[in-house]
Design a protein around this motif. Structure first.
Motif, mmCIF file in Angstrom:
data_model
loop_
_atom_site.group_PDB
_atom_site.id
_atom_site.type_symbol
_atom_site.label_atom_id
_atom_site.label_comp_id
_atom_site.label_asym_id
_atom_site.label_seq_id
_atom_site.Cartn_x
_atom_site.Cartn_y
_atom_site.Cartn_z
ATOM 1 N N LYS A 1 13.584 -8.051 -7.626
ATOM 2 C CA LYS A 1 12.542 -7.097 -7.296
ATOM 3 C C LYS A 1 12.881 -6.352 -6.008
ATOM 4 N N THR A 2 12.575 -5.073 -5.980
ATOM 5 C CA THR A 2 12.739 -4.258 -4.778
ATOM 6 C C THR A 2 11.383 -4.176 -4.089
ATOM 7 N N PHE A 3 11.353 -4.497 -2.792
ATOM 8 C CA PHE A 3 10.107 -4.495 -2.041
ATOM 9 C C PHE A 3 9.966 -3.187 -1.267
ATOM 10 N N THR A 4 8.717 -2.781 -1.068
ATOM 11 C CA THR A 4 8.433 -1.568 -0.308
ATOM 12 C C THR A 4 7.669 -1.934 0.958
ATOM 13 N N THR A 5 7.651 -1.038 1.912
ATOM 14 C CA THR A 5 6.970 -1.255 3.179
ATOM 15 C C THR A 5 5.495 -1.559 2.938
ATOM 16 N N GLY A 6 4.994 -2.606 3.585
ATOM 17 C CA GLY A 6 3.593 -2.979 3.496
ATOM 18 C C GLY A 6 3.270 -3.905 2.327
ATOM 19 N N GLU A 7 4.201 -4.115 1.429
ATOM 20 C CA GLU A 7 3.969 -4.985 0.278
ATOM 21 C C GLU A 7 4.020 -6.451 0.724
ATOM 22 N N VAL A 8 3.179 -7.276 0.103
ATOM 23 C CA VAL A 8 3.123 -8.694 0.428
ATOM 24 C C VAL A 8 4.213 -9.430 -0.348
ATOM 25 N N LEU A 9 4.996 -10.206 0.384
ATOM 26 C CA LEU A 9 6.031 -11.024 -0.222
ATOM 27 C C LEU A 9 5.412 -12.382 -0.552
ATOM 28 N N THR A 10 5.317 -12.696 -1.837
ATOM 29 C CA THR A 10 4.674 -13.939 -2.253
ATOM 30 C C THR A 10 5.705 -15.055 -2.386
#
Length: 187
Positions: free
Chosen positions: A4-13
């Motif tokens: 998965k590619t994460f974006t700024t402000g996204e919560v890493l679970t």
């Protein structure tokens, strides 16, 4: 599975982290230690799960005086293949300058060399990649080997088109150390 590619402000679970870690490039398949033996046999470590593998070995002690070379045979169903290995090494030795060595050994691959100081003890490490051992085609390898006064690049191929599921590491002395086999993910 794609990572998965994460974006700024996204919560890493925790689930995202576990998925990311599970998709790491190198996954430990097996490993262990050995003590006072001249042969280390590892069966059933190459499977269709991974196409390529990495073998990392650390020899912490050996029982012979002088240089002791490490070699590998591929194995299928518990039996060594002992023909059609082709390999080369290029090395440098402390105090002796650069050394160009060709080591075409038709019975096994060259993978390491323990301290050539003339006394027992020493240490040796090698890190090699094995390409497609479980595929019924030519199997390639490349990597590095080092001890206290010697460093080499090694590589070559095994020209028997058979699927292999393991290997046997052989030294010309009794050795003590550890090994790790990693499966390398394609994506």
């Amino acid at each position: 599975m794609a990572v998965k590619t994460f974006t700024t402000g996204e919560v890493l679970t925790a689930a995202d982290t576990n998925t990311y870690l599970a998709n790491a490039y190198g996954v430990l398949v097996t490993g262990g230690s050995f003590s006072g033996v001249s042969n280390v046999i590892v069966n059933n470590c190459f499977t269709s799960t991974y196409r390529n593998y990495r073998l990392v070995v650390h020899i912490t002690a050996y029982t012979a005086a002088g240089a002791v070379e490490g070699q590998i045979n591929l194995r299928a169903s518990g039996t060594n293949s002992s023909v059609s290995y082709y390999n080369v090494r290029v090395g440098a030795s402390y105090g002796a300058g650069n050394v160009l060595e060709a080591a075409s050994n038709t019975t096994r691959w060259f993978v390491g060399r323990s301290n050539g100081s003339g006394s027992a003890g020493g240490a040796n490490v090698f890190d090699i990649n094995i390409f497609g051992p479980q595929i019924a085609d030519r199997t390639w390898y490349s990597g590095t080997a080092a001890d206290g006064n010697y460093v080499a690049s090694v590589g070559g191929y095994h020209d028997v088109q058979t699927a292999y599921d393991g290997f046997q590491m052989t030294y010309g002395a009794n050795i003590t150390g550890t090994y790790r086999v990693y499966g390398l993910r394609d994506s």
